[in-house]
Enzyme design. Sequence first.
Site, short mmCIF file in Angstrom:
data_model
loop_
_atom_site.label_atom_id
_atom_site.label_comp_id
_atom_site.label_asym_id
_atom_site.label_seq_id
_atom_site.Cartn_x
_atom_site.Cartn_y
_atom_site.Cartn_z
N ASN A 71 -5.71 -2.21 5.93
CA ASN A 71 -5.25 -2.33 4.55
C ASN A 71 -4.39 -1.15 4.09
O ASN A 71 -3.59 -1.29 3.18
CB ASN A 71 -6.49 -2.44 3.65
CG ASN A 71 -6.18 -2.16 2.20
OD1 ASN A 71 -5.67 -3.02 1.48
ND2 ASN A 71 -6.44 -0.93 1.75
N TYR A 117 9.66 -1.38 3.41
CA TYR A 117 8.36 -2.02 3.14
C TYR A 117 8.36 -3.47 3.65
O TYR A 117 7.42 -3.90 4.33
CB TYR A 117 8.10 -1.97 1.63
CG TYR A 117 6.74 -2.46 1.19
CD1 TYR A 117 5.60 -1.69 1.40
CD2 TYR A 117 6.61 -3.70 0.54
CE1 TYR A 117 4.35 -2.14 0.97
CE2 TYR A 117 5.37 -4.14 0.11
CZ TYR A 117 4.24 -3.35 0.32
OH TYR A 117 3.01 -3.80 -0.10
N ALA A 118 9.43 -4.21 3.34
CA ALA A 118 9.50 -5.61 3.77
C ALA A 118 9.49 -5.73 5.29
O ALA A 118 8.81 -6.59 5.87
CB ALA A 118 10.75 -6.29 3.19
N ILE A 130 -0.32 -7.36 -7.35
CA ILE A 130 -1.73 -7.08 -7.66
C ILE A 130 -1.84 -5.81 -8.48
O ILE A 130 -1.15 -4.81 -8.19
CB ILE A 130 -2.55 -6.92 -6.35
CG1 ILE A 130 -2.26 -8.06 -5.35
CG2 ILE A 130 -4.04 -6.81 -6.65
CD1 ILE A 130 -2.59 -9.45 -5.83
P1 NAD Z 1 -3.38 1.81 -3.18
O1 NAD Z 1 -2.31 2.83 -3.24
O2 NAD Z 1 -4.38 1.72 -4.27
O3 NAD Z 1 -4.20 1.94 -1.82
C1 NAD Z 1 -3.60 2.33 -0.63
C2 NAD Z 1 -4.69 2.91 0.25
O4 NAD Z 1 -4.09 3.30 1.49
C3 NAD Z 1 -5.31 4.18 -0.34
O5 NAD Z 1 -6.70 4.14 -0.11
C4 NAD Z 1 -4.67 5.30 0.45
O6 NAD Z 1 -5.52 6.44 0.58
C5 NAD Z 1 -4.51 4.61 1.80
N1 NAD Z 1 -3.51 5.28 2.63
C6 NAD Z 1 -2.20 5.53 2.35
N2 NAD Z 1 -1.62 6.17 3.38
C7 NAD Z 1 -2.58 6.31 4.34
C8 NAD Z 1 -2.61 6.90 5.63
N3 NAD Z 1 -1.53 7.47 6.16
N4 NAD Z 1 -3.77 6.86 6.32
C9 NAD Z 1 -4.89 6.31 5.80
N5 NAD Z 1 -4.92 5.75 4.59
C10 NAD Z 1 -3.78 5.75 3.87
O7 NAD Z 1 -2.61 0.43 -2.99
P2 NAD Z 1 -3.09 -1.09 -2.96
O8 NAD Z 1 -2.28 -1.81 -3.94
O9 NAD Z 1 -4.56 -1.19 -3.02
O10 NAD Z 1 -2.56 -1.51 -1.52
C11 NAD Z 1 -3.40 -1.86 -0.43
C12 NAD Z 1 -2.60 -2.68 0.56
O11 NAD Z 1 -2.18 -3.90 -0.06
C13 NAD Z 1 -1.33 -1.99 1.05
O12 NAD Z 1 -1.15 -2.25 2.42
C14 NAD Z 1 -0.24 -2.66 0.24
O13 NAD Z 1 0.99 -2.63 0.90
C15 NAD Z 1 -0.79 -4.07 0.12
N6 NAD Z 1 -0.23 -4.83 -0.98
C16 NAD Z 1 -0.38 -4.41 -2.27
C17 NAD Z 1 0.18 -5.18 -3.29
C18 NAD Z 1 0.06 -4.80 -4.74
O14 NAD Z 1 0.71 -5.44 -5.58
N7 NAD Z 1 -0.74 -3.82 -5.11
C19 NAD Z 1 0.89 -6.33 -2.98
C20 NAD Z 1 1.04 -6.72 -1.66
C21 NAD Z 1 0.46 -5.96 -0.66
#
Ligand code: NAD
Length: 252
Positions: free
Chosen positions: A94, A159-160, A192
């Site tokens: 994730n 990112y994409a 989200i």
């Molecule tokens: P967030 O920023 O709240 O969480 C990201 C998490 O990744 C955090 O816990 C952070 O500590 C961890 N992280 C970042 N870099 C890291 C590294 N190098 N090593 C270990 N951990 C690391 O974001 P989120 O919105 O909860 O996103 C979670 C996932 O969902 C991501 O992969 C994101 O791309 C994907 N996503 C999010 C959305 C959205 O709208 N929020 C939409 C589509 C996909």
Amino acid sequence: MELLVGKKALVTGGTSGIGLEIAKVFAENGADVMIFGTNAQRAEHAIREIEKVRKAGSQEVSSELVNVACCKEVEEALLRLFSRWDHLDILVNNAGITRDNLLMKMSEEEWDEVLAVNLKSLFNTCRIVSRQMVKAKAGKIINISSVVGLTGNAGQVNYAASKSGMIGFSKALAHEISRKGICVNCIAPGFIDTPMTATLSDKVKQELAEKIPTKRLGTSRDIAHAALFLASHLSDYVTGQVLAVDGGMVLC
Ligand code: NAD
């Protein structure tokens, strides 16, 4: 119904947003949960949150500070995990970041960092975990991609590309190991409400919500429920798939 009693799960990026919610829902459903993150304070807070909702005091909840982009760090952390747990039932990749910019202005660092954290991390974790899952002839791998990996988005070529890459990776791995009883799937979240999207103003969020068929942003719990399905026996015949959890955004 507690769907994950006795299961052992690792959630990368489990210290905030979607990852934390997935870890909580897994713990609510009886799993032992380990999270990987990069910030000690956030990890401590996350552990407290997960402990509040676990079903039994005997369930293990723990965290490790691991940069998932670093092959060596991941390898060492997984070695420690497997010395403590003899197997892992569920892996959720994730952890993810954005470094948005138009391609013409994007730096090499912005490209490399996003590809390393979002995509190379799958190589780093899955290579080791899949060996162990193949030995156990069971396992669930869930990779958190994005609708942007399906549709593209201006300002997000890095990112994409990483999120499309996760889908290709997951389908290829599903071809390799599904016959051994392991399911590999992606979730493609839409927009989200998490710390990742917190920088957007309420006005922008409202405008975005208007474009989504369900007329609202998603919650981390919406994604966690999809992850619960893919982590449980309810999805034993589902592999190599991308489950869009996006309020219908990919219809637009
Ligand atoms: P967030 O920023 O709240 O969480 C990201 C998490 O990744 C955090 O816990 C952070 O500590 C961890 N992280 C970042 N870099 C890291 C590294 N190098 N090593 C270990 N951990 C690391 O974001 P989120 O919105 O909860 O996103 C979670 C996932 O969902 C991501 O992969 C994101 O791309 C994907 N996503 C999010 C959305 C959205 O709208 N929020 C939409 C589509 C996909």
